[in-house]
Write a protein that holds these residues in place. Structure first.
Motif, mmCIF file in Angstrom:
data_model
loop_
_atom_site.group_PDB
_atom_site.id
_atom_site.type_symbol
_atom_site.label_atom_id
_atom_site.label_comp_id
_atom_site.label_asym_id
_atom_site.label_seq_id
_atom_site.Cartn_x
_atom_site.Cartn_y
_atom_site.Cartn_z
ATOM 1 N N LYS A 7 48.800 21.223 27.000
ATOM 2 C CA LYS A 7 49.616 21.563 28.126
ATOM 3 C C LYS A 7 51.264 21.050 27.401
ATOM 4 O O LYS A 7 51.181 19.774 26.755
ATOM 5 C CB LYS A 7 49.621 21.174 29.420
ATOM 6 C CG LYS A 7 48.360 21.300 30.208
ATOM 7 C CD LYS A 7 47.952 20.531 31.188
ATOM 8 C CE LYS A 7 47.383 21.073 32.166
ATOM 9 N NZ LYS A 7 46.840 20.408 33.393
ATOM 10 N N GLN A 8 52.239 22.526 27.094
ATOM 11 C CA GLN A 8 53.497 21.224 26.398
ATOM 12 C C GLN A 8 53.881 20.814 27.535
ATOM 13 O O GLN A 8 54.232 20.845 29.193
ATOM 14 C CB GLN A 8 54.077 23.158 26.808
ATOM 15 C CG GLN A 8 53.970 23.633 25.633
ATOM 16 C CD GLN A 8 55.544 24.593 25.480
ATOM 17 O OE1 GLN A 8 56.007 24.229 25.223
ATOM 18 N NE2 GLN A 8 54.570 25.780 25.945
ATOM 19 N N ARG A 9 54.822 19.312 27.647
ATOM 20 C CA ARG A 9 55.114 18.403 28.078
ATOM 21 C C ARG A 9 56.662 19.060 28.274
ATOM 22 O O ARG A 9 57.598 19.624 27.466
ATOM 23 C CB ARG A 9 54.911 17.440 27.319
ATOM 24 C CG ARG A 9 53.244 16.764 27.975
ATOM 25 C CD ARG A 9 53.772 15.109 27.856
ATOM 26 N NE ARG A 9 54.239 14.267 28.575
ATOM 27 C CZ ARG A 9 55.040 13.234 29.108
ATOM 28 N NH1 ARG A 9 55.425 13.098 27.556
ATOM 29 N NH2 ARG A 9 55.617 12.521 30.056
ATOM 30 N N VAL A 10 57.177 19.094 29.054
ATOM 31 C CA VAL A 10 58.583 20.279 29.572
ATOM 32 C C VAL A 10 59.302 18.889 30.582
ATOM 33 O O VAL A 10 59.143 18.575 31.924
ATOM 34 C CB VAL A 10 58.241 20.933 30.048
ATOM 35 C CG1 VAL A 10 60.170 22.074 30.205
ATOM 36 C CG2 VAL A 10 57.656 22.615 29.545
ATOM 37 N N ALA A 11 61.115 18.795 29.692
ATOM 38 C CA ALA A 11 61.997 17.595 30.664
ATOM 39 C C ALA A 11 62.109 18.626 31.523
ATOM 40 O O ALA A 11 63.206 19.668 30.378
ATOM 41 C CB ALA A 11 62.552 16.563 29.437
ATOM 42 N N VAL A 12 62.703 18.623 32.310
ATOM 43 C CA VAL A 12 63.817 19.074 33.178
ATOM 44 C C VAL A 12 64.454 17.885 33.650
ATOM 45 O O VAL A 12 64.631 17.077 34.338
ATOM 46 C CB VAL A 12 63.009 19.332 34.426
ATOM 47 C CG1 VAL A 12 63.868 20.367 35.392
ATOM 48 C CG2 VAL A 12 62.140 20.526 34.031
ATOM 49 N N ILE A 13 65.749 18.073 33.232
ATOM 50 C CA ILE A 13 66.821 16.975 33.011
ATOM 51 C C ILE A 13 67.963 17.500 34.701
ATOM 52 O O ILE A 13 68.637 18.450 34.654
ATOM 53 C CB ILE A 13 68.041 17.033 32.038
ATOM 54 C CG1 ILE A 13 67.015 16.753 30.875
ATOM 55 C CG2 ILE A 13 68.856 15.938 32.873
ATOM 56 C CD1 ILE A 13 68.059 16.401 29.582
ATOM 57 N N GLY A 14 67.585 17.076 35.961
ATOM 58 C CA GLY A 14 68.119 16.904 36.948
ATOM 59 C C GLY A 14 66.601 17.944 37.943
ATOM 60 O O GLY A 14 66.294 18.999 37.439
ATOM 61 N N ALA A 15 67.016 17.862 39.074
ATOM 62 C CA ALA A 15 66.391 18.225 39.939
ATOM 63 C C ALA A 15 67.264 18.480 41.004
ATOM 64 O O ALA A 15 66.619 18.292 42.944
ATOM 65 C CB ALA A 15 65.607 17.084 40.976
ATOM 66 N N GLY A 16 68.296 18.996 40.921
ATOM 67 C CA GLY A 16 69.721 20.282 41.867
ATOM 68 C C GLY A 16 68.936 21.738 42.365
ATOM 69 O O GLY A 16 67.733 22.051 41.374
ATOM 70 N N VAL A 17 69.415 22.706 42.787
ATOM 71 C CA VAL A 17 68.180 23.957 42.812
ATOM 72 C C VAL A 17 68.249 24.616 41.521
ATOM 73 O O VAL A 17 66.510 24.593 41.744
ATOM 74 C CB VAL A 17 69.909 24.446 42.802
ATOM 75 C CG1 VAL A 17 69.521 26.168 43.090
ATOM 76 C CG2 VAL A 17 70.282 24.573 44.449
ATOM 77 N N ALA A 18 68.802 24.656 40.104
ATOM 78 C CA ALA A 18 68.191 25.278 39.048
ATOM 79 C C ALA A 18 67.457 23.933 37.798
ATOM 80 O O ALA A 18 66.290 24.697 38.161
ATOM 81 C CB ALA A 18 68.935 25.016 37.958
ATOM 82 N N GLY A 19 66.939 23.016 38.578
ATOM 83 C CA GLY A 19 65.564 22.029 38.176
ATOM 84 C C GLY A 19 65.012 22.119 39.078
ATOM 85 O O GLY A 19 63.690 22.766 39.026
ATOM 86 N N ILE A 105 66.521 23.976 50.838
ATOM 87 C CA ILE A 105 66.285 23.518 49.979
ATOM 88 C C ILE A 105 65.337 22.521 49.851
ATOM 89 O O ILE A 105 64.364 22.537 48.867
ATOM 90 C CB ILE A 105 67.656 22.193 49.118
ATOM 91 C CG1 ILE A 105 68.547 23.645 48.877
ATOM 92 C CG2 ILE A 105 67.148 21.755 47.599
ATOM 93 C CD1 ILE A 105 70.323 23.015 48.259
ATOM 94 N N ASN A 106 65.244 21.302 50.895
ATOM 95 C CA ASN A 106 64.588 20.385 50.854
ATOM 96 C C ASN A 106 62.719 21.426 52.148
ATOM 97 O O ASN A 106 61.713 20.928 50.621
ATOM 98 C CB ASN A 106 64.114 19.545 52.204
ATOM 99 C CG ASN A 106 65.179 18.194 51.894
ATOM 100 O OD1 ASN A 106 65.044 17.823 50.240
ATOM 101 N ND2 ASN A 106 65.850 17.893 52.372
ATOM 102 N N ARG A 107 63.100 22.374 52.265
ATOM 103 C CA ARG A 107 61.892 22.658 52.880
ATOM 104 C C ARG A 107 61.332 23.704 50.922
ATOM 105 O O ARG A 107 59.794 23.985 51.112
ATOM 106 C CB ARG A 107 61.799 23.977 53.776
ATOM 107 C CG ARG A 107 62.601 23.571 55.132
ATOM 108 C CD ARG A 107 62.818 24.572 55.906
ATOM 109 N NE ARG A 107 62.893 24.090 57.441
ATOM 110 C CZ ARG A 107 62.978 24.833 58.992
ATOM 111 N NH1 ARG A 107 62.055 26.317 58.051
ATOM 112 N NH2 ARG A 107 63.452 24.371 59.393
ATOM 113 N N PHE A 108 62.095 24.317 50.715
ATOM 114 C CA PHE A 108 61.618 25.230 48.950
ATOM 115 C C PHE A 108 60.701 23.939 47.920
ATOM 116 O O PHE A 108 59.842 24.042 47.484
ATOM 117 C CB PHE A 108 62.884 25.350 48.547
ATOM 118 C CG PHE A 108 62.467 26.299 47.064
ATOM 119 C CD1 PHE A 108 62.334 27.369 47.327
ATOM 120 C CD2 PHE A 108 62.969 25.290 46.279
ATOM 121 C CE1 PHE A 108 62.030 27.901 45.414
ATOM 122 C CE2 PHE A 108 62.273 26.009 44.577
ATOM 123 C CZ PHE A 108 61.892 26.824 44.753
ATOM 124 N N THR A 109 62.044 22.624 48.150
ATOM 125 C CA THR A 109 60.981 22.082 47.668
ATOM 126 C C THR A 109 59.418 21.322 47.992
ATOM 127 O O THR A 109 58.289 21.049 46.848
ATOM 128 C CB THR A 109 62.152 20.313 47.484
ATOM 129 O OG1 THR A 109 63.066 20.840 47.349
ATOM 130 C CG2 THR A 109 61.910 19.283 47.238
#
Length: 453
Positions: A7-19, A105-109
């Motif tokens: 499994k690739q470990r993927v870092a996502v920087i930021g948890a806004g809409v794009a993240g 956005i919270n519902r999506f999350t």
């Protein structure tokens, strides 16, 4: 590119809409990816998390959100929707409030169970390639981070790939104007604007009158003694429906202790200046040998997202002035397909040539270099979306979004004070209706139930 069982470990920087979009697509392939998102705030949602604070927060970090209290989204929610995740049916209003947008956005999350991947209150301090780990043209990445509560404590982890989603509406741009240092009135960027009531009875000059400048001008018009909208837009580009009581003036070239001065030498006494002058790209965790920013052109990136030298470093938030939610969703979809080895990228030489051709085409159109990643004019964002879809082998966004986009922007031009009172419903891939057509002022509405001469 993934080894069987790895499994690739993927870092996502930021948890806004794009993240969040990135996490959603990564999480849909649990056999391939192990995503970890780093979010500096206590909560996900990016700029949509309203706060009364301005300047720096309780931990000495710049406040991220530019959202003001009375904000509504500036395009219909039908254009600001995650594909295949509709707004609640009971939400009939198209121009929803900031509170509703955050709730969506919270519902999506929560629907996609994304919170489990997010490390809240964690600041990424540095991201660097580990050249010695290069395999099949891909390096691994060393991510250095700290808990905001314990900044002296530094942690590091190694990831196979990095998706940069730190946003671009937080690093404000304020021009250097002669006399700013002696001006005795209030002087802020629109990022720090929160309540129009705070300008009750004041004379206010607003520099920069596009989406934010238009909206803030009209909000202030209900309280301020006088509002001056200072801009360089051509007469044919400026909404004829802009309120007449808000006086238009050219850009500010100089300031005195109590006045703003214009190019012809005329001046107006003001109590406050609000800079609606936009934002600058900022990737403080990437060194200049990884990414460069010159006149707001980010290099070297292919299709405004893929790092050409390090294709497992991607940016899901560079384009500006477009339908952010659906487009970020599609960018993230392509990024994950690339990481999964499902998409073959062109050679580095071809990607560099494509990037340069796109930039030169914009210059030939008369755009300044700072418009290298601008998507808001004509049909540019939709042709770009088609390019991403073709590269990824998936369907582009439905044509109804382009139809409604042009309609909504023309309505804003023709009916600026009341455009956000119109409500729409999408009825098919190429059709939509306006629920209150009697209010329409648009010159070219394509809504099903509207007849235009």
């Amino acid at each position: 590119m993934s080894r069987k069982g790895y499994k690739q470990r993927v870092a996502v920087i930021g948890a806004g809409v794009a993240g969040l979009c990135s996490l959603k697509h990564l999480a849909e392939k649990p056999d391939l990816f192990e995503p970890v998102a780093f979010e500096r705030n206590f909560w996900s949602g990016g700029i949509w998390n309203f706060t009364d604070q301005t300047g720096n927060d309780d931990f000495g970090l710049p406040v991220h959100s530019p959202v003001y209290n009375s904000l509504k989204i500036n395009i219909p929610k039908e254009l600001q929707e995650f594909p295949s995740f509709p707004y609640p049916k009971e939400w009939k209003t198209s121009y929803i409030s900031r509170q509703q947008c955050l709730e969506y956005i919270n519902r999506f999350t929560d629907h996609f169970k994304l919170r489990q991947y997010i490390r809240m209150h964690t600041l990424v301090r540095n991201v660097e390639p580990l050249i010695e780990t290069e395999e099949n043209g891909r390096v691994k990445w060393l991510v250095t981070y700290s808990s905001v509560n314990h900044m002296p404590e530094v942690n590091t982890e190694v990831f196979d790939s990095v998706l940069v989603c730190n946003g671009h509406d937080f690093n404000e741009y304020i021009p250097n104007i002669s006399g700013m240092d002696i001006f005795e009135g209030r002087m802020i960027h629109s990022k720090d604007f929160r309540y129009e009531e705070q300008f009750d009875g004041l004379r206010v000059a607003i520099l920069g009158v596009h989406f934010s400048g238009e909206d803030i001008s009209m909000h202030l018009g209900r309280f301020a003694r006088k509002v001056y909208a200072c801009h360089r837009r051509k007469p044919e580009e400026f909404p004829p429906s802009f309120p007449k009581e808000i006086e238009q003036r050219p850009p500010i070239v100089r300031m005195t202790k109590d006045s703003v001065v214009f190019p012809d030498g005329s001046s107006e006494k003001v109590d406050a200046v609000i800079f609606c002058t936009g934002y600058q790209f900022s990737f403080p965790f990437l060194k200049a040998d990884i990414i460069t920013i010159t006149d707001e052109r980010v290099e070297p990136v292919y299709k405004h997202m893929v790092h050409i030298e390090y294709p497992n470093l991607m940016f899901i938030e560079i384009p500006r002035q477009w339908m952010y939610f659906p487009n970020f969703h599609e960018m993230a979809k392509l990024a994950v397909l690339i990481l999964a080895g499902k998409v073959k990228l062109p050679s580095k030489k071809e990607m560099l040539a494509d990037s340069e051709a796109d930039f030169q085409a914009r210059l030939k159109e008369g755009k300044p270099p700072s418009f290298a990643h601008y998507m808001g004019d004509k049909d540019r964002q939709f042709r770009y979306n088609e390019q991403l879809a073709k590269l990824g082998g998936f369907d582009p966004l439905p044509p109804v979004l382009e139809m409604l986009w042009h309609d909504a922007l023309d309505e804003r031009y023709m009916n600026l004070p009341h455009c956000n009172e119109l409500d729409y419903v999408i009825t098919g891939p190429s059709s939509y209706r306006c629920l209150n057509p009697e209010m329409i002022k648009s010159r070219k509405s394509k809504a099903q139930n509207v007849q235009k001469n």
